[in-house]
Write an enzyme that holds these catalytic residues in place. Structure first.
Site, mmCIF file in Angstrom:
data_model
loop_
_atom_site.group_PDB
_atom_site.id
_atom_site.type_symbol
_atom_site.label_atom_id
_atom_site.label_comp_id
_atom_site.label_asym_id
_atom_site.label_seq_id
_atom_site.Cartn_x
_atom_site.Cartn_y
_atom_site.Cartn_z
ATOM 1 N N SER C 63 33.621 62.895 42.624
ATOM 2 C CA SER C 63 32.550 62.375 43.496
ATOM 3 C C SER C 63 31.570 63.430 43.972
ATOM 4 O O SER C 63 30.515 63.094 44.510
ATOM 5 C CB SER C 63 33.158 61.696 44.723
ATOM 6 N N LYS C 66 28.076 63.128 42.925
ATOM 7 C CA LYS C 66 27.140 62.192 43.574
ATOM 8 C C LYS C 66 26.030 62.919 44.337
ATOM 9 O O LYS C 66 24.931 62.384 44.499
ATOM 10 C CB LYS C 66 27.915 61.263 44.518
ATOM 11 N N TYR C 188 28.311 56.771 34.756
ATOM 12 C CA TYR C 188 29.005 57.131 35.988
ATOM 13 C C TYR C 188 30.327 57.836 35.686
ATOM 14 O O TYR C 188 30.652 58.878 36.272
ATOM 15 C CB TYR C 188 29.225 55.871 36.815
ATOM 16 N N TYR C 239 33.968 60.133 52.763
ATOM 17 C CA TYR C 239 34.536 58.793 52.837
ATOM 18 C C TYR C 239 34.617 58.336 54.297
ATOM 19 O O TYR C 239 33.685 58.543 55.049
ATOM 20 C CB TYR C 239 35.893 58.735 52.130
ATOM 21 N N VAL C 257 37.942 63.330 44.499
ATOM 22 C CA VAL C 257 39.390 63.137 44.345
ATOM 23 C C VAL C 257 40.043 64.176 43.444
ATOM 24 O O VAL C 257 41.266 64.251 43.361
ATOM 25 C CB VAL C 257 39.784 61.730 43.822
#
Lengths: 303, 303, 303, 303
Positions: C63, C66, C188, C239, C257
């Site tokens: 992530s 991103k 993605y 998160y 992660v």
């Protein structure tokens, strides 16, 4: 079919289940009940009454009172209560405030606590004393003038009533209470604290098996109203286990945390079971098993 | 009571309602239906069939197919499907994914889309072709060998099926699909695209009014299973308006976005109504009014 | 203050924490990483680079990618992405679909999966190959031309990608994807499967500590854009533990992660830590402890 | 940079915005404020104070008081309050009870009403009079001994306080209040009803720009505590618009429905703006625009 024999067998069969589940203990007086109590009573529409086990021992009717306050409000006011409460199954645990907030203060149905507070509020406006009105109806229909509010239980509910107080204030914040929060709560705690036996309750709910006709033979509800109370019991009467109850038992029913359940076979009879130990959904474990066996043995089902 | 007269009157009365509500238009072929169509058919348990209005004109049965896929799975597998789907009213709009996530991939009931995908998946595993199995049952029970899947509607559903695809993948992420997502979706879109008339559907659902006995006289479901399908229809058959439907109509029923509704009077008859314009809950406005009038006129209710 | 000494001490202190938490294992290749790996790297805005532990060992950035896809889209398109994604903390676990549905297909922020899918979709429309664009930026800014997509991880993500597929179809059902669902997912999964070391990542994210100035000295983002990416990292980067991270660490940060975390001290430096074992919120346990110690020792905080 | 000129320009620029949004009117006294009031004050860490517009006109500080009650509790009790309240952004509108129920009575953060009730409850336990403690701190730090509780506003809040009462009872039902519900509510309504000018508030919150050092030069909070209060303000200070506020303004800030906002530039200054008309998220429209312009002009941002 020998009804007495059926009931005796059921009492024998469900005895071991009385130790499953847990007796409600959020207030001390409820927790003191012996978990191995069990009673069942069937009141036929035509007048005969059968009972077995502890069927004449009083217990706290708790949420079962909601059926009678709804019936009373409908008897006075026909249909106007439905502007202030929906009649849809809640789909969530029985005292959740999530939906109340999402629906801007309109409770999902009259049998969750929020909805019952609105019904009680309406009854209070109509009669001036909601709990006394419910008690009056129950005395008259059961034929037992000694049906009484257990003052200790009512006081105890008030002491442990933060969640109901929270809900009542939330209703008030949406303008869905006509009376002061404290008075509504007081009436509500009292009506829940009525103590009755299976026999009393089966007789008192018999009008729902007689298309609304009261004990004295005169109409208390119209046939249409009686049918509708039964419909709401079927879809909303057992908290978030209504689908399961319809599937297993197949009758309109209303349960209470005191361990009682009232069920109706329209046109035939009303049934009351009582076993204090509750399953995860707040319904009597032995009581549901008893009703399951009852419908299997009699073949009586609305489906 | 002259059934034909009742139906004719209903058709006359509900005509003005056909312009209320909106015809489903998320796929072009559904939106093309004339909104002033209306049909009603009653198939008596003992064989007589009555109809009025557009009762022999086929329409897209859509979610009504879910009753038949559930019945088929139960006929093969009795009760094991209930490990993969609950049978509680959803309490929320019919294609919400919120509860699916909260419940870790177990849909609330077999009549919301997520639950129907699980049932279809199971039927696919059992029979190898879920849509063909449903079609086979419907042909056999309706006595109409020309019941067919509308390929255009099925293709159109697939083109507009992102939400169902989303749900299927979510089910798969929780391990609650046995077959590949694409195959389950294909079966599901096909079974929803079956075209049938009120007459076909009333005959095809008559086994639920006959305690599970099929058109040929042999048991398709056991009496207990039939009763349970009816119970699930009552509590979960009309999306998040199940309480309202029970209150107004008082019968087990299942609706579809094509505007059809099937309702059951256990032991007496099955009824199908069809009116394409839908109310806010996705149920036919004219159809519900027609069922309301039907139960008022006949006095037939389970409550 | 001797930066090398600080980093060496941190590596020694957090070693015991590497056995707390759990290595992500939803895809096999992630689960194979040795849990006692730990690396830290600080890239000063003025060019100096410090590292300790496994700071030159590549790991799956997941992530963290991103941040770079968002920066790229903003570099091409300035502010228009914010019509398709909010920038509010999610307040719920990181891959929940509840809010996406409540907000009619607009993800809460670009750092939850749903939001990142929208950003990737936009980047795909702009550049024709979203994953290659991200890889290009990372190679250029890290100065490491060997930064590469781990094809095995990407394939593995796709195999276990039902939840992301579910989300992408839900976005598509709301009309919030410009490209076919499969292509967006493919891009993605690839961008998440980029493998980089702490050194690579610290260098690559240094532009956020330099008010948007790229490795080559030219502006990649405007100062205002750089500041805004940092703001979104602070409120949404970790998160549903963003508040906790701000409280303990007090810096904008983004976790993955794979166990990596990138944090920014605006005007001073970028920091990357890596420890594969994750706490309940999906953030590296050792990594957060290391950043906590780092800010305590340096006194660097934005508050 | 001439600070006075900057403030004068801002006052001129935001004037037209004062007619956008709506003045809070849930209690009469709030609704009586003239919507075209606007004030701004900057209190430098080193002592200088600049103001423009209605910067010396008192207004109801409302939720801004939550910063000071939190700081007070932390000053007495350091970190123990975090066992009873989280510090995560709420992700939902500011007085929702949904999360409170999902999280079993632990509010998401100290700046939503539920969290502030818990903080007030703790302060009441520590000091015996929570509102007087907050007033004492505000008088001391602002240097204005006339800072006072507006008794009319406090009484009015109580009259319209069903939602806060609902929340307090819900907290009590989870055992997360130490004092009687009525006393906690009384303290809470009083602290929200404090009336202060922009000048008072900017001076009173200056300790957060001075690493915890109070007006008198002695530490009120430790540097670490001060940093943490700022972190909570950034992630949770502006209801469900915290991400937007961080993105546009880039500073820790806390707003109130009276139209005031306090923002902090750590190490430099505290800023207070006041404009009564609120946007959909409950934050002052003119106030946010003013802070946006202030950070753009000064270049002061934590990112």
């Amino acid at each position: 079919m020998d009804m007495q024999e059926i009931l005796d067998e059921i009492v024998a069969h469900v005895a071991p289940l009385c130790l499953q589940g847990e007796v409600a203990s959020y207030i001390p007086s409820l927790g003191e009940v012996s978990p191995d109590s069990f009673g069942i009573c069937v009141a036929m529409a035509d007048g005969e009454v059968f009972g077995a086990g502890d069927w004449q021992k009083p217990f706290s009717i708790q949420s079962i009172s909601k059926v009678f306050s709804l019936a009373l409000v409908m008897s006075y006011d026909y249909d106007s209560i439905w502007k202030r409460v929906f009649r849809e199954p809640s789909g969530t645990p029985f005292n959740s405030m999530v939906q109340l907030e999402a629906d801007r203060g309109i409770p999902r149905n009259p049998f969750i606590n929020a909805g019952a507070l609105v019904v009680t509020d309406r009854l209070l406006s109509i009669t001036g004393d909601a709990a006394a009105s419910v008690r009056g109806l129950l005395r008259q229909e059961s034929g037992n003038p000694e049906v009484e509010i257990d003052a200790l239980v009512a006081a105890s509910e008030a002491d442990h009533g933060h969640r109901n107080a929270s809900m009542a204030h939330l209703l008030a914040s949406y303008g869905n209470l006509e009376n002061p929060v404290d008075e509504v709560l007081d009436s509500y705690f009292k009506q829940c604290a009525l103590a009755m036996s299976c026999e009393d309750l089966a007789k008192a709910s018999r009008f729902l098996a007689r298309h609304g006709v009261a004990a004295g033979g005169t109409p208390f509800l119209s046939p249409n109203q009686s049918k509708r109370v039964n419909a709401v019991m079927l879809t909303c009467g057992t908290y978030d286990a209504a689908g399961e109850f319809a599937y297993r038992v197949g009758l309109p029913g209303k349960s209470g945390v005191g361990g009682g359940i009232v069920a109706i076979v329209p046109g035939r009879c009303s049934i009351t079971v009582w076993g204090p130990a509750l399953g995860p959904n707040g319904n009597s474990v032995a009581g549901i098993a008893a009703l399951d066996e009852f419908t299997a043995k009699t073949g009586w089902s609305i489906f």
